[in-house]
Design a protein around this motif. Structure first.
Motif, PDB file in Angstrom:
ATOM      1  N   GLU A  60      -4.192  25.230   1.766  1.00  0.00           N
ATOM      2  CA  GLU A  60      -5.255  26.235   1.674  1.00  0.00           C
ATOM      3  C   GLU A  60      -5.958  26.421   3.019  1.00  0.00           C
ATOM      4  N   ARG A 112      -5.877  29.897   5.110  1.00  0.00           N
ATOM      5  CA  ARG A 112      -7.149  30.583   5.408  1.00  0.00           C
ATOM      6  C   ARG A 112      -7.329  30.780   6.920  1.00  0.00           C
ATOM      7  N   ILE A 135      -5.375  33.784   7.986  1.00  0.00           N
ATOM      8  CA  ILE A 135      -6.095  35.012   7.613  1.00  0.00           C
ATOM      9  C   ILE A 135      -7.267  35.260   8.561  1.00  0.00           C
ATOM     10  N   TYR A 187      -2.386  36.393   2.362  1.00  0.00           N
ATOM     11  CA  TYR A 187      -3.221  36.553   1.164  1.00  0.00           C
ATOM     12  C   TYR A 187      -2.423  36.248  -0.106  1.00  0.00           C
ATOM     13  N   ASN A 188      -1.171  36.692  -0.148  1.00  0.00           N
ATOM     14  CA  ASN A 188      -0.336  36.404  -1.320  1.00  0.00           C
ATOM     15  C   ASN A 188      -0.101  34.903  -1.463  1.00  0.00           C
ATOM     16  N   LEU A 202      -1.980  32.481  -0.274  1.00  0.00           N
ATOM     17  CA  LEU A 202      -3.239  31.841  -0.648  1.00  0.00           C
ATOM     18  C   LEU A 202      -3.472  32.009  -2.154  1.00  0.00           C
ATOM     19  N   GLY A 203      -3.148  33.189  -2.675  1.00  0.00           N
ATOM     20  CA  GLY A 203      -3.274  33.416  -4.111  1.00  0.00           C
ATOM     21  C   GLY A 203      -2.429  32.453  -4.916  1.00  0.00           C
ATOM     22  N   GLU A 240      -9.920  33.766  -8.445  1.00  0.00           N
ATOM     23  CA  GLU A 240      -9.851  33.938  -6.998  1.00  0.00           C
ATOM     24  C   GLU A 240      -8.413  34.201  -6.550  1.00  0.00           C
ATOM     25  N   LYS A 266      -7.565  37.851  -7.043  1.00  0.00           N
ATOM     26  CA  LYS A 266      -8.217  38.694  -6.023  1.00  0.00           C
ATOM     27  C   LYS A 266      -7.437  38.671  -4.710  1.00  0.00           C
ATOM     28  N   CYS A 267      -6.964  37.484  -4.329  1.00  0.00           N
ATOM     29  CA  CYS A 267      -6.197  37.356  -3.076  1.00  0.00           C
ATOM     30  C   CYS A 267      -4.891  38.151  -3.153  1.00  0.00           C
ATOM     31  N   LYS A 272      -5.548  41.757  -2.890  1.00  0.00           N
ATOM     32  CA  LYS A 272      -5.856  42.061  -1.481  1.00  0.00           C
ATOM     33  C   LYS A 272      -4.562  42.220  -0.688  1.00  0.00           C
TER      34      LYS A 272
END
Length: 474
Positions: free
Chosen positions: A93, A97, A100, A110-111, A113-114, A125, A128-129, A132
């Motif tokens: 993580e 991050r 990003i 972002y994918n 991290l999701g 959360e 949402k990632c 995004k």
């Protein structure tokens, strides 16, 4: 020009694209030798190690790239991927991050991290990632698939229009088409349009089958070979024992094993090791070392991997092939065989879009043949080692959780606790294709789902119906 480092760098990347990984490794190491301060070469070496499955070795060159170029988002992104693959989610993580932060428009980051957040249970959360990622790159096929596995209460019309557009298929690779077709199937399934969902499932799996041919014969031969091996007596020190109790969860993928592991690991004394391969590695080592038994090698590996644990769970499902070897050679062990209605199981495998391994999942006939082979094999083992094997019927479990879980806990010899009835509250990391379902309370929504896809499942139905054990339930 034999000292042209960039040529070696390009050659390495070309060799990797061709699948010539050893040649790629030699070329990139030559590029690094010629230019030791090139971050991109270290990134490539890390990628090559990942392609070889040397994940721990891939960490050093990727960290070296970051040391040379701390603001390189690709290096941080790759390091996050490596940490995710070796189940170091906190580090994964942080690295993702950072990627990003350095590149705010990095859709793939972002994918990823999701998906990391999904595994650790931060579902809102995570979603949402992934959304995004799609907003940054409307053709991010991986992100559409990642989003499709969530339980959306209301479909996002804008997103589904993009997913089902002709534009998204333009100039896409076979792998990207596979992601799109699986995502379309998942969205249609949620809308209860099962005939259209089946159409895209068929397209996705047919393409996947071309890239990753089924290994049916290898699995069937391995199954028979290990059964024959289990009948042999191993000579070892009878006085040697292990203080750790091993609970092996075995069976087919998508058979309820993740739910079972969540139930068992509500016991605070249990350390769930997930889908670890230490048994197979221990067995292979034991065949080469006459002076050490499987039990000694396996126990030593357990001690290196656990933290003062009294009980561990091992959910490498294909250990069902090792059931006889476990029962006869690892005394302080128990085996729980998870199984469910064969066609519900086969449908779930066919829909899963596994990221690696399980190549037979794209062929309904092969799924059915392996299911029957696994079922018959476990019947043989139960005849021989019945007291060491518990059969857990997923269908009965979700129909009457308290009755089935009470029976299981009694068999394990544990004290009862009501927390066993609420495995969805378990904060553990879940790394399987069932990571989202396992966060929901026990329910029976998936029972008899095969009937909605009966026409598509006809090749599997014909094979399953040849078994006397299943004629009454088809």
């Amino acid at each position: 020009n034999p000292n042209f480092d960039r040529a070696f760098y390009n050659l390495a990347n070309t060799m990797q694209d061709l699948g010539k990984i050893e040649e790629a490794e030699l070329s990139i190491k030559k590029a690094i030798e010629l230019k030791p301060d090139d971050a991109n070469s270290y990134i490539s070496l890390g990628n090559i190690y990942v392609a070889q499955g040397k994940l721990n070795e891939a960490i050093f060159p990727t960290q070296k790239a970051i040391q040379i170029d701390p603001k390189n988002p690709i290096a941080h992104f790759n390091l996050g991927n490596i940490y995710r693959e070796i189940n170091k989610f906190k580090e994964a993580e942080l690295s993702t991050r950072k990627a990003i932060e350095l590149k705010p428009e990095f859709a793939d980051a972002y994918n990823n991290l999701g998906n990391i957040l999904k595994y650790i249970g931060k579902l809102n959360e995570a979603k949402k990632c992934i959304k995004k990622a799609i907003s940054l790159n409307p053709k991010s096929t991986k992100a559409y698939y990642s989003l499709s596995v969530f339980k959306n209460k209301e479909p996002n019309k804008n997103l589904t229009e993009k997913l089902f557009s002709k534009e998204i298929l333009r100039n896409t690779s076979i792998k990207e088409k596979i992601d799109i077709y699986f995502a379309r199937s998942n969205f249609l399934h949620k809308e209860k349009d099962y005939s259209e969902s089946a159409k895209y499932l068929y397209l996705a799996n047919n393409l996947k089958k071309e890239l990753y041919p089924s290994k049916l014969n290898f699995i069937l031969e391995r199954s028979e070979s290990l059964f024959n091996e289990s009948l042999k007596k191993e000579s070892y020190n009878k006085n040697y024992s292990s203080e750790i109790e091993s609970i092996f969860i075995v069976g087919m993928p998508r058979s309820g094993s993740t739910l079972l592991e969540s139930i068992i690991s509500m016991n605070m004394e249990v350390d769930d090791l997930g889908e670890t391969d230490i048994l197979e590695k221990s067995f292979l080592e034991s065949t080469k070392k006459d002076n050490l038994s499987l039990l000694q090698i396996y126990s030593e590996k357990l001690l290196n991997q656990t933290k003062d644990s009294k009980i561990i769970t091992n959910k490498a499902l294909y250990n069902y092939m090792y059931t006889g070897i476990i029962s006869s050679r690892i005394p302080n062990s128990k085996i729980i065989h998870c199984y469910r209605h064969p066609l519900d199981n086969i449908l779930s495998i066919y829909r899963a879009h596994f990221s690696n391994g399980i190549e037979y999942s794209s062929c309904l006939k092969d799924c059915a043949k392996i299911y029957l082979d696994h079922y018959e094999l476990m019947r043989k083992y139960k005849d021989i080692y019945g007291s060491k094997i518990y059969s857990l019927n997923y269908d009965l479990l979700v129909e009457n959780p308290k009755k089935e879980i009470t029976s299981l806990i009694n068999w394990l010899g544990w004290e009862w606790n009501d927390s066993y009835l609420n495995p969805h509250l378990n904060p553990r990391k879940i790394l399987t294709a069932s990571s989202i379902q396992a966060r929901s309370p026990i329910n029976k929504k998936s029972l008899n789902g095969w009937k909605k896809y009966s026409e598509m499942l006809n090749p599997a139905i014909k094979i399953i119906s040849t078994s006397n054990h299943f004629k009454d339930i088809l």
